[in-house]
Design a protein around this motif. Structure first.
Motif, PDB file in Angstrom:
ATOM      1  N   ASN A  70       0.836  -1.206   0.000  1.00  0.00           N
ATOM      2  CA  ASN A  70       0.000   0.000   0.000  1.00  0.00           C
ATOM      3  C   ASN A  70       0.869   1.253   0.000  1.00  0.00           C
ATOM      4  O   ASN A  70       0.576   2.232  -0.685  1.00  0.00           O
ATOM      5  CB  ASN A  70      -0.903   0.024   1.239  1.00  0.00           C
ATOM      6  N   GLN A  71       1.915   1.194   0.810  1.00  0.00           N
ATOM      7  CA  GLN A  71       2.816   2.337   0.944  1.00  0.00           C
ATOM      8  C   GLN A  71       3.481   2.663  -0.397  1.00  0.00           C
ATOM      9  O   GLN A  71       3.560   3.820  -0.806  1.00  0.00           O
ATOM     10  CB  GLN A  71       3.876   2.020   2.004  1.00  0.00           C
ATOM     11  N   SER A  95      -6.001   9.637  -2.407  1.00  0.00           N
ATOM     12  CA  SER A  95      -5.475   9.311  -1.074  1.00  0.00           C
ATOM     13  C   SER A  95      -6.565   8.811  -0.124  1.00  0.00           C
ATOM     14  O   SER A  95      -6.253   8.143   0.870  1.00  0.00           O
ATOM     15  CB  SER A  95      -4.751  10.517  -0.472  1.00  0.00           C
ATOM     16  N   ASP A  96      -7.832   9.124  -0.430  1.00  0.00           N
ATOM     17  CA  ASP A  96      -8.931   8.614   0.402  1.00  0.00           C
ATOM     18  C   ASP A  96      -8.929   7.090   0.465  1.00  0.00           C
ATOM     19  O   ASP A  96      -9.318   6.490   1.469  1.00  0.00           O
ATOM     20  CB  ASP A  96     -10.281   9.091  -0.141  1.00  0.00           C
ATOM     21  N   PHE A  98      -6.399   5.209   0.526  1.00  0.00           N
ATOM     22  CA  PHE A  98      -5.265   4.703   1.302  1.00  0.00           C
ATOM     23  C   PHE A  98      -5.349   5.043   2.792  1.00  0.00           C
ATOM     24  O   PHE A  98      -4.450   4.704   3.550  1.00  0.00           O
ATOM     25  CB  PHE A  98      -3.949   5.268   0.736  1.00  0.00           C
ATOM     26  N   VAL A  99      -6.412   5.748   3.159  1.00  0.00           N
ATOM     27  CA  VAL A  99      -6.523   6.143   4.569  1.00  0.00           C
ATOM     28  C   VAL A  99      -6.623   4.906   5.453  1.00  0.00           C
ATOM     29  O   VAL A  99      -7.406   3.998   5.186  1.00  0.00           O
ATOM     30  CB  VAL A  99      -7.754   7.052   4.783  1.00  0.00           C
ATOM     31  N   ILE A 100      -5.801   4.887   6.480  1.00  0.00           N
ATOM     32  CA  ILE A 100      -5.765   3.729   7.387  1.00  0.00           C
ATOM     33  C   ILE A 100      -6.947   3.783   8.346  1.00  0.00           C
ATOM     34  O   ILE A 100      -7.215   4.815   8.959  1.00  0.00           O
ATOM     35  CB  ILE A 100      -4.445   3.727   8.185  1.00  0.00           C
ATOM     36  N   GLU A 102      -8.052   2.521  11.703  1.00  0.00           N
ATOM     37  CA  GLU A 102      -7.411   1.927  12.875  1.00  0.00           C
ATOM     38  C   GLU A 102      -8.309   0.923  13.564  1.00  0.00           C
ATOM     39  O   GLU A 102      -9.516   1.110  13.638  1.00  0.00           O
ATOM     40  CB  GLU A 102      -7.018   3.031  13.858  1.00  0.00           C
ATOM     41  N   GLN A 132       1.194   1.838  11.423  1.00  0.00           N
ATOM     42  CA  GLN A 132       0.775   1.720  10.020  1.00  0.00           C
ATOM     43  C   GLN A 132       0.809   0.256   9.567  1.00  0.00           C
ATOM     44  O   GLN A 132      -0.071  -0.181   8.833  1.00  0.00           O
ATOM     45  CB  GLN A 132       1.690   2.565   9.139  1.00  0.00           C
TER      46      GLN A 132
END
Lengths: 150, 125
Positions: A70-71, A95-96, A98-100, A102, A132
């Motif tokens: 992902n990174q 980027s939405d 890829f938002v982690i 939690e 992450q």
């Protein structure tokens, strides 16, 4: 295969064993080791116990690989943004994805995972990076690190 | 509320800044995946600055109040530096330029905007 065959060949072979006294199906791992036939030792253990140990280890590795993948993907888009190939708005939309998100992990599992990731990747990791990898809260990582170093 | 001057703190080295616009300088910059920040409750972009990392406030928050760290520097011109600085911003950080940094090395320089929070993760000593 009888005993004479084994002594003559000197190599381990698959032995078909038909259980008659056991009602349930069983699954065992047999490990034989030693420098010669005279001091050969044998360990018999249920496959499930070995599987459990490796399953946890592999799960942590898969999580790290997934996170790193992902990174890399995200970094690719970020480079595109820096080079002006995609606009700021487009990058924000991308980027939405890829938002982690939690998740809460039990302390003991998190400590095990952190000790493993430190062995693999070295000490120079921040709690943000570790969080992450496992998609958990940074504060939980800090707490787990404190307990590990205590 | 959290309005400290960088020069006035003699005993305690400043460890974080909060501002609207900050300049970021480092020889090595890593990007991390964005997260929904638990305190800000919105998406933030994350950077890790390494190798002579420095962050300086170019524009103060308005109103000038901390949102994450009560000990954060908030005044214009305040700066922090360290081996590793972690930075979060609500806007993506772009337009990196190469600037002279020391006699031997050059560094990446960029401007972070929106809401910016930087903290020293590993100090120089």
């Amino acid at each position: 295969m009888n005993g004479k065959d084994y002594e003559r060949s000197g190599t381990a072979q698959l032995v078909k064993y038909k259980p008659r006294k056991f009602k349930e199906k069983f699954d065992l791992l047999i490990r034989a080791y030693g420098s010669s036939r005279e001091d050969m030792q044998m360990i018999i253990s249920p496959t499930s116990s070995v599987e459990y140990r490796f399953k946890n280890f592999l799960q942590v590795l898969f999580e790290i690989i997934g996170s790193q993948n992902n990174q890399l993907d995200y970094s690719g888009f970020y480079i595109s943004f820096l080079l002006g190939q995609i606009s700021k708005k487009e990058f924000e939309e991308i980027s939405d994805k890829f938002v982690i998100k939690e998740k809460k992990l039990p302390d003991d599992i998190l400590q095990y995972k952190i000790s493993l990731v430190k062995d693999i990747m070295g000490e120079d990791l921040t709690p943000k990076e570790i969080a992450q990898f496992f998609q958990c809260d940074e504060r939980d990582v800090i707490q787990a690190l404190k307990l590990l170093t205590a | 509320m959290g309005t400290k001057d960088a020069d006035s703190s003699e005993s305690r080295r400043p460890l974080s800044i909060e501002c609207e616009v900050a300049e970021l300088t480092a020889t090595k910059t890593n990007t991390l995946l964005p997260i929904i920040h638990p305190i800000l409750n919105q998406k933030v972009y994350r950077l890790k600055l390494r190798w002579g990392a420095r962050a300086k406030i170019l524009k103060e928050l308005s109103p000038k109040r901390f949102r994450i760290d009560s000990d954060a520097l908030l005044d214009l011109g305040s700066q922090i530096s360290g081996k590793i600085i972690e930075c979060i911003s609500t806007d993506p950080v772009g337009d990196f330029r190469t600037v002279e940094f020391s006699g031997k090395h050059r560094a990446q320089y960029s401007i972070a905007s929106g809401y910016v929070y930087c903290n020293v993760f590993v100090p120089f000593y």
